[in-house]
Design a protein around this motif. Structure first.
Motif, PDB file in Angstrom:
ATOM      1  N   MET A   1      40.380  47.068  44.266  1.00 33.37           N
ATOM      2  CA  MET A   1      40.138  45.863  45.069  1.00 33.37           C
ATOM      3  C   MET A   1      40.066  44.621  43.791  1.00 33.37           C
ATOM      4  SD  MET A   1      38.965  46.735  48.467  1.00 33.37           S
ATOM      5  CE  MET A   1      38.403  45.081  48.711  1.00 33.37           C
ATOM      6  N   ASN A   2      40.291  43.442  44.343  1.00 33.44           N
ATOM      7  CA  ASN A   2      40.304  42.266  43.497  1.00 33.44           C
ATOM      8  C   ASN A   2      40.300  41.000  44.421  1.00 33.44           C
ATOM      9  OD1 ASN A   2      40.202  40.746  41.229  1.00 33.44           O
ATOM     10  ND2 ASN A   2      42.360  40.704  40.728  1.00 33.44           N
ATOM     11  N   PRO A   3      39.374  41.025  45.116  1.00 30.68           N
ATOM     12  CA  PRO A   3      39.374  39.675  46.053  1.00 30.68           C
ATOM     13  C   PRO A   3      39.278  38.628  45.225  1.00 30.68           C
ATOM     14  CG  PRO A   3      37.061  40.855  45.933  1.00 30.68           C
ATOM     15  CD  PRO A   3      37.974  41.548  45.031  1.00 30.68           C
ATOM     16  N   ALA A   4      40.027  37.301  46.099  1.00 26.09           N
ATOM     17  CA  ALA A   4      39.990  36.041  45.560  1.00 26.09           C
ATOM     18  C   ALA A   4      38.528  35.514  45.953  1.00 26.09           C
ATOM     19  CB  ALA A   4      41.212  35.267  46.204  1.00 26.09           C
ATOM     20  N   VAL A   5      38.088  34.296  45.184  1.00 26.50           N
ATOM     21  CA  VAL A   5      37.004  33.740  45.247  1.00 26.50           C
ATOM     22  C   VAL A   5      37.223  32.395  45.933  1.00 26.50           C
ATOM     23  CG1 VAL A   5      34.948  32.848  44.413  1.00 26.50           C
ATOM     24  CG2 VAL A   5      35.649  34.757  43.468  1.00 26.50           C
ATOM     25  N   THR A   6      36.588  31.945  46.906  1.00 29.16           N
ATOM     26  CA  THR A   6      37.011  30.816  47.679  1.00 29.16           C
ATOM     27  C   THR A   6      36.176  29.974  46.925  1.00 29.16           C
ATOM     28  OG1 THR A   6      34.960  31.009  49.415  1.00 29.16           O
ATOM     29  CG2 THR A   6      37.143  32.098  49.878  1.00 29.16           C
ATOM     30  N   SER A   7      36.589  28.651  46.998  1.00 28.85           N
ATOM     31  CA  SER A   7      35.872  27.362  46.324  1.00 28.85           C
ATOM     32  C   SER A   7      34.410  27.185  47.168  1.00 28.85           C
ATOM     33  CB  SER A   7      36.751  26.045  46.604  1.00 28.85           C
ATOM     34  OG  SER A   7      37.013  25.979  48.187  1.00 28.85           O
ATOM     35  N   THR A   8      34.136  27.512  48.410  1.00 26.48           N
ATOM     36  CA  THR A   8      32.845  27.186  48.852  1.00 26.48           C
ATOM     37  C   THR A   8      31.879  28.105  48.335  1.00 26.48           C
ATOM     38  OG1 THR A   8      33.609  28.670  50.814  1.00 26.48           O
ATOM     39  CG2 THR A   8      33.941  26.421  51.141  1.00 26.48           C
ATOM     40  N   SER A   9      32.308  29.224  47.760  1.00 28.18           N
ATOM     41  CA  SER A   9      31.252  30.153  47.348  1.00 28.18           C
ATOM     42  C   SER A   9      31.207  30.347  45.922  1.00 28.18           C
ATOM     43  CB  SER A   9      31.673  31.713  48.060  1.00 28.18           C
ATOM     44  OG  SER A   9      32.724  32.237  47.346  1.00 28.18           O
ATOM     45  N   LEU A  10      32.049  29.712  45.074  1.00 30.40           N
ATOM     46  CA  LEU A  10      32.030  29.796  43.730  1.00 30.40           C
ATOM     47  C   LEU A  10      30.832  29.564  42.983  1.00 30.40           C
ATOM     48  CD1 LEU A  10      34.544  29.878  41.648  1.00 30.40           C
ATOM     49  CD2 LEU A  10      34.510  27.213  41.374  1.00 30.40           C
ATOM     50  N   PHE A  11      30.057  28.693  43.425  1.00 30.11           N
ATOM     51  CA  PHE A  11      28.730  28.413  42.672  1.00 30.11           C
ATOM     52  C   PHE A  11      27.587  29.404  42.976  1.00 30.11           C
ATOM     53  CE2 PHE A  11      30.307  24.072  42.634  1.00 30.11           C
ATOM     54  CZ  PHE A  11      31.002  24.211  41.648  1.00 30.11           C
ATOM     55  N   GLN A  12      28.117  30.421  43.858  1.00 28.38           N
ATOM     56  CA  GLN A  12      27.131  31.399  44.191  1.00 28.38           C
ATOM     57  C   GLN A  12      27.168  32.641  43.120  1.00 28.38           C
ATOM     58  OE1 GLN A  12      24.665  30.754  46.597  1.00 28.38           O
ATOM     59  NE2 GLN A  12      25.602  28.913  46.673  1.00 28.38           N
ATOM     60  N   ARG A  13      28.267  32.609  42.160  1.00 34.42           N
ATOM     61  CA  ARG A  13      28.526  33.672  41.296  1.00 34.42           C
ATOM     62  C   ARG A  13      27.295  33.538  40.019  1.00 34.42           C
ATOM     63  NH1 ARG A  13      30.686  34.201  45.121  1.00 34.42           N
ATOM     64  NH2 ARG A  13      32.530  35.134  45.513  1.00 34.42           N
ATOM     65  N   ARG A  14      27.242  34.564  39.404  1.00 32.02           N
ATOM     66  CA  ARG A  14      26.259  34.511  38.168  1.00 32.02           C
ATOM     67  C   ARG A  14      27.003  34.007  37.088  1.00 32.02           C
ATOM     68  NH1 ARG A  14      21.572  36.865  38.310  1.00 32.02           N
ATOM     69  NH2 ARG A  14      21.267  35.120  36.632  1.00 32.02           N
ATOM     70  N   LEU A  15      28.500  34.315  36.857  1.00 34.36           N
ATOM     71  CA  LEU A  15      29.182  34.015  35.711  1.00 34.36           C
ATOM     72  C   LEU A  15      30.549  33.319  36.124  1.00 34.36           C
ATOM     73  CD1 LEU A  15      29.511  34.061  32.705  1.00 34.36           C
ATOM     74  CD2 LEU A  15      30.544  36.556  33.071  1.00 34.36           C
ATOM     75  N   LEU A  16      30.924  32.260  35.485  1.00 31.74           N
ATOM     76  CA  LEU A  16      32.267  31.810  35.778  1.00 31.74           C
ATOM     77  C   LEU A  16      32.869  31.656  34.199  1.00 31.74           C
ATOM     78  CD1 LEU A  16      31.781  28.494  38.178  1.00 31.74           C
ATOM     79  CD2 LEU A  16      32.555  31.021  38.808  1.00 31.74           C
ATOM     80  N   VAL A  17      33.932  32.286  34.166  1.00 27.63           N
ATOM     81  CA  VAL A  17      34.749  32.552  32.744  1.00 27.63           C
ATOM     82  C   VAL A  17      35.907  31.310  33.063  1.00 27.63           C
ATOM     83  CG1 VAL A  17      35.998  33.532  31.271  1.00 27.63           C
ATOM     84  CG2 VAL A  17      34.123  34.620  32.296  1.00 27.63           C
ATOM     85  N   LEU A 185      29.571  43.223  35.468  1.00 30.64           N
ATOM     86  CA  LEU A 185      29.494  41.964  35.638  1.00 30.64           C
ATOM     87  C   LEU A 185      30.880  41.382  36.016  1.00 30.64           C
ATOM     88  CD1 LEU A 185      27.819  39.541  36.219  1.00 30.64           C
ATOM     89  CD2 LEU A 185      27.991  39.158  33.585  1.00 30.64           C
ATOM     90  N   LEU A 186      31.781  41.609  35.091  1.00 29.18           N
ATOM     91  CA  LEU A 186      33.038  41.078  34.935  1.00 29.18           C
ATOM     92  C   LEU A 186      33.849  41.351  36.182  1.00 29.18           C
ATOM     93  CD1 LEU A 186      33.991  41.208  31.208  1.00 29.18           C
ATOM     94  CD2 LEU A 186      33.292  39.200  32.527  1.00 29.18           C
ATOM     95  N   GLN A 187      33.633  42.542  36.840  1.00 27.33           N
ATOM     96  CA  GLN A 187      34.646  43.015  37.786  1.00 27.33           C
ATOM     97  C   GLN A 187      34.024  42.828  39.125  1.00 27.33           C
ATOM     98  OE1 GLN A 187      35.772  47.085  36.824  1.00 27.33           O
ATOM     99  NE2 GLN A 187      36.962  46.393  35.132  1.00 27.33           N
ATOM    100  N   ASP A 188      32.674  42.154  39.272  1.00 27.26           N
ATOM    101  CA  ASP A 188      32.237  42.339  40.467  1.00 27.26           C
ATOM    102  C   ASP A 188      32.398  40.963  41.194  1.00 27.26           C
ATOM    103  OD1 ASP A 188      30.031  42.103  42.525  1.00 27.26           O
ATOM    104  OD2 ASP A 188      28.479  42.507  41.174  1.00 27.26           O
ATOM    105  N   PRO A 189      32.969  41.029  42.352  1.00 29.43           N
ATOM    106  CA  PRO A 189      33.359  39.793  43.002  1.00 29.43           C
ATOM    107  C   PRO A 189      32.178  38.951  43.575  1.00 29.43           C
ATOM    108  CG  PRO A 189      33.762  41.538  44.434  1.00 29.43           C
ATOM    109  CD  PRO A 189      33.485  42.076  43.205  1.00 29.43           C
ATOM    110  N   LEU A 190      31.290  39.539  43.719  1.00 30.31           N
ATOM    111  CA  LEU A 190      29.701  38.797  44.343  1.00 30.31           C
ATOM    112  C   LEU A 190      29.061  38.158  43.090  1.00 30.31           C
ATOM    113  CD1 LEU A 190      28.444  41.316  46.735  1.00 30.31           C
ATOM    114  CD2 LEU A 190      29.852  39.611  47.184  1.00 30.31           C
ATOM    115  N   ARG A 191      29.398  38.333  41.734  1.00 31.02           N
ATOM    116  CA  ARG A 191      28.740  37.918  40.449  1.00 31.02           C
ATOM    117  C   ARG A 191      29.839  37.036  39.490  1.00 31.02           C
ATOM    118  NH1 ARG A 191      25.456  42.117  37.599  1.00 31.02           N
ATOM    119  NH2 ARG A 191      27.283  43.483  37.852  1.00 31.02           N
TER     120      ARG A 191
END
Length: 245
Positions: A1-17, A185-191
């Motif tokens: 599973m590799n779900p896309a991240v929506t723009s509305t939830s982007l800043f709820q992550r812990r890490l953006l690369v 961490l890198l593979q977690d779509p919630l983080r």
């Protein structure tokens, strides 16, 4: 599973690369993301990798960033990670005792060996970014969001692949345990999400596509919406161009 991240939830992550071809504006996008997240009340750390002084200027600082974290405003901190400083910080975190670190890491033969280990310096910078996602301050995290202004596409892929290579090549120990935590961490779509930046030009677009394919197929990282940088809003254009834009 590799779900896309929506723009509305982007800043709820812990890490953006943030990555992409050289010259597409990765650092500009990283700074913009930091300000946008801070405006939503997020406590942000922006970490550039071997920066050339641009991030500090973009964040409004009077001087280039150094290897020590500095406060930009109430919600944004920033740091320029260098391989040597990041490796030292990682070594101290692992060994706990500075004198022991100096004996092991700061003698000439060991330093020459470390410089020859493929990906180790990249790993130390990725490890520093990961560490800051785990820091606590009081009852909560020190940072809600860490934005990693990563190297250009090829070097970023090397950086992101190193934890898996360490797990495959090394026996169990502190290094492999940290690598396992980084991969989780890198593979977690919630983080986590990878933010790929491109320009509306053929070569940057091709490199962005190659990066996205490699990350999706090999690293299984969640992907943020693609950012096409330097495209003016139609309202800025002359009237005769607005129909085209």
């Amino acid at each position: 599973m590799n779900p896309a991240v929506t723009s509305t939830s982007l800043f709820q992550r812990r890490l953006l690369v943030v990555s992409g071809k050289g010259g597409v504006g990765r650092t500009t996008v990283s700074a913009a993301l930091a300000f946008a997240a801070a405006a939503q009340g997020r406590r942000v750390l922006v970490a550039e990798t071997q920066g050339q002084g641009r991030l500090g200027r973009l964040l409004g600082l009077p001087q280039p960033l150094g290897t020590e974290i500095v406060q930009v405003n109430a919600n944004i901190d920033a740091v320029n990670m260098t391989p040597t400083a990041a490796l030292r910080e990682y070594g101290l975190m692992t060994l706990k005792i500075e004198a022991l670190y100096k004996v092991i890491f700061e003698n000439r033969p060991v330093r020459a060996f470390l410089a020859a280990v493929p990906g180790l310096y990249a790993y130390s910078m990725l490890g520093k970014a990961w560490f800051h996602t785990t820091e606590s301050q009081g009852a909560g995290p020190r940072y809600d969001l860490v934005i990693l202004d990563a190297p250009a596409s090829g070097h970023a892929l090397t950086m992101l692949k190193v934890p898996g290579a360490i797990i495959s090549a090394m026996p169990s120990g502190p290094l492999t345990r940290d690598a396992e935590s980084m991969i989780a961490l890198l593979q977690d779509p919630l983080r986590t999400a990878l933010v790929v930046v491109t320009l509306a030009e053929e070569l940057p677009a091709r490199e962005a596509l190659d990066l996205l394919r490699s990350v999706r197929n090999n690293l299984h990282m969640p992907l943020a919406p693609l950012i096409v940088n330097a495209v003016p809003d139609a309202s800025w254009a002359a009237p005769e161009l607005r129909q085209v834009l």
